[in-house]
Design an enzyme around this catalytic site. Structure first.
Site, PDB file in Angstrom:
ATOM      1  N   GLY A  77      58.842  -3.132  -1.323  1.00  0.00           N
ATOM      2  CA  GLY A  77      58.932  -2.849   0.105  1.00  0.00           C
ATOM      3  C   GLY A  77      60.004  -3.663   0.807  1.00  0.00           C
ATOM      4  O   GLY A  77      60.512  -4.658   0.260  1.00  0.00           O
ATOM      5  N   ASN A  78      60.388  -3.206   1.981  1.00  0.00           N
ATOM      6  CA  ASN A  78      61.365  -3.918   2.799  1.00  0.00           C
ATOM      7  C   ASN A  78      61.189  -3.530   4.250  1.00  0.00           C
ATOM      8  O   ASN A  78      60.798  -2.404   4.550  1.00  0.00           O
ATOM      9  CB  ASN A  78      62.808  -3.670   2.307  1.00  0.00           C
ATOM     10  CG  ASN A  78      62.971  -2.290   1.690  1.00  0.00           C
ATOM     11  OD1 ASN A  78      63.101  -1.310   2.414  1.00  0.00           O
ATOM     12  ND2 ASN A  78      62.900  -2.213   0.371  1.00  0.00           N
TER      13      ASN A  78
ATOM     14  N   HIS B 192      55.352   1.176  -0.665  1.00  0.00           N
ATOM     15  CA  HIS B 192      54.826   2.137  -1.646  1.00  0.00           C
ATOM     16  C   HIS B 192      53.303   2.052  -1.636  1.00  0.00           C
ATOM     17  O   HIS B 192      52.705   1.656  -2.634  1.00  0.00           O
ATOM     18  CB  HIS B 192      55.340   1.824  -3.053  1.00  0.00           C
ATOM     19  CG  HIS B 192      56.795   1.476  -3.122  1.00  0.00           C
ATOM     20  ND1 HIS B 192      57.265   0.367  -3.779  1.00  0.00           N
ATOM     21  CD2 HIS B 192      57.883   2.090  -2.605  1.00  0.00           C
ATOM     22  CE1 HIS B 192      58.585   0.312  -3.669  1.00  0.00           C
ATOM     23  NE2 HIS B 192      58.981   1.344  -2.960  1.00  0.00           N
TER      24      HIS B 192
ATOM     25  N   HIS C 146      58.712   8.184  -4.941  1.00  0.00           N
ATOM     26  CA  HIS C 146      59.087   6.818  -4.575  1.00  0.00           C
ATOM     27  C   HIS C 146      58.091   6.140  -3.627  1.00  0.00           C
ATOM     28  O   HIS C 146      57.405   5.206  -4.033  1.00  0.00           O
ATOM     29  CB  HIS C 146      60.510   6.874  -3.982  1.00  0.00           C
ATOM     30  CG  HIS C 146      61.077   5.554  -3.624  1.00  0.00           C
ATOM     31  ND1 HIS C 146      62.409   5.345  -3.393  1.00  0.00           N
ATOM     32  CD2 HIS C 146      60.491   4.361  -3.425  1.00  0.00           C
ATOM     33  CE1 HIS C 146      62.611   4.078  -3.085  1.00  0.00           C
ATOM     34  NE2 HIS C 146      61.459   3.458  -3.094  1.00  0.00           N
TER      35      HIS C 146
ATOM     36  N   HIS D  87      59.525   0.148   4.944  1.00  0.00           N
ATOM     37  CA  HIS D  87      59.477   0.948   3.713  1.00  0.00           C
ATOM     38  C   HIS D  87      58.536   0.267   2.729  1.00  0.00           C
ATOM     39  O   HIS D  87      58.716  -0.922   2.419  1.00  0.00           O
ATOM     40  CB  HIS D  87      60.864   1.079   3.092  1.00  0.00           C
ATOM     41  CG  HIS D  87      60.810   1.565   1.675  1.00  0.00           C
ATOM     42  ND1 HIS D  87      60.187   2.732   1.317  1.00  0.00           N
ATOM     43  CD2 HIS D  87      61.266   1.009   0.527  1.00  0.00           C
ATOM     44  CE1 HIS D  87      60.266   2.878   0.005  1.00  0.00           C
ATOM     45  NE2 HIS D  87      60.905   1.853  -0.506  1.00  0.00           N
TER      46      HIS D  87
ATOM     47  N   GLU E  54      67.538  -1.673  -0.288  1.00  0.00           N
ATOM     48  CA  GLU E  54      67.432  -0.450   0.514  1.00  0.00           C
ATOM     49  C   GLU E  54      68.153  -0.556   1.856  1.00  0.00           C
ATOM     50  O   GLU E  54      67.960   0.259   2.754  1.00  0.00           O
ATOM     51  CB  GLU E  54      65.969  -0.064   0.734  1.00  0.00           C
ATOM     52  CG  GLU E  54      65.184   0.251  -0.535  1.00  0.00           C
ATOM     53  CD  GLU E  54      65.642   1.530  -1.246  1.00  0.00           C
ATOM     54  OE1 GLU E  54      66.696   2.089  -0.893  1.00  0.00           O
ATOM     55  OE2 GLU E  54      64.942   1.943  -2.188  1.00  0.00           O
TER      56      GLU E  54
ATOM     57  N   GLY F 298      63.899  -8.836  -3.514  1.00  0.00           N
ATOM     58  CA  GLY F 298      63.020  -9.507  -4.480  1.00  0.00           C
ATOM     59  C   GLY F 298      62.029 -10.508  -3.937  1.00  0.00           C
ATOM     60  O   GLY F 298      61.552 -11.365  -4.685  1.00  0.00           O
TER      61      GLY F 298
HETATM   62 ZN   LIG Z   1      61.001   1.560  -2.518  1.00  0.00          ZN
END
Ligand SMILES: [Zn+2]
Length: 209
Positions: A28-29, A96, A158, A94, A75, A45
């Site tokens: 995620g970001n 998952h 994704h 963002h 991203e 990371g």
């Molecule tokens: Zn992703």
């Protein structure tokens, strides 16, 4: 240090996402538009539950160049696409999350017309963005094409993206998207669940204006 308040927002909501199980590991970001020229984004990371304000990286919205030390999230291109294309977007998340990602991997849509709350929080639809390699300009271009005025997106095979006028709004949208995906998954199991009638959908959408 510039943008101390915005950096704290990223740290705070990174922890919320982590504590709610909406991100795991270092996935995620998240980003915030700090001013017209500057985006703040999480580093590559890093666990979103363990960030500090000095981990957050400044990036030029104009050319994507990092303005402070460290490696910005891979991203970065699609975060920039939102700030370049959508004046209303001030924050991008963002992740998952499990159920949203099940739908994204299965090629299924999450429908917002199943409950009034989802319509109010997420709008009429959650666009489905065609697969492209993570971090690629193709993924940013696919999002640009699907963007419209939508507030939540599924990325094929994704994960999910939500955006907002504030980080809090983007966060509420991610929680709501994941709730709807989990609910839809369970409705499929009991073979029930119809969308609200069209006239009721219109009535609800008018509540937001
Ligand atoms: Zn992703």
């Amino acid at each position: 240090m510039r943008f101390a308040e915005e950096r704290s927002e990223i740290v705070k909501y990174g922890k919320y996402l982590y504590d709610r199980g909406l991100v795991s590991g270092t996935s995620g970001n998240i980003s915030i538009k700090a001013d017209e020229a500057t985006m703040l984004i999480t580093p590559s990371g890093a666990c979103k539950g363990m960030l500090t304000v000095t981990d957050v990286i400044e990036v030029s919205i104009d050319d994507g160049r990092p303005l402070t030390d460290g490696k910005p999230s891979m991203e970065t291109p699609f975060h920039l696409a939102f700030y370049r294309e959508r004046k209303d977007v001030k924050a991008v998340i963002h992740t998952h999350p499990m159920y949203s990602t099940i739908f994204a991997v299965a090629g299924l849509r999450v429908f917002t017309s199943l409950t009034p709350e989802a319509l109010l929080v997420l709008g009429r639809e959650v666009p489905y963005v065609e697969y492209a390699t993570p971090g690629s300009d193709d993924l940013a271009a696919g999002l640009k094409a699907a963007m419209g005025e939508a507030t939540a997106f599924l990325l094929d095979k994704h994960g999910a993206i939500t955006v907002g006028r504030t980080m809090k709004e983007a966060y509420h949208r991610m929680e709501t998207l994941e709730f709807m995906a989990e609910m839809q998954y369970k409705l499929i199991a009991i073979e029930k669940g119809d969308p609200l009638p069209t006239d009721e959908i219109e009535k609800i959408m008018n509540l937001t204006h």
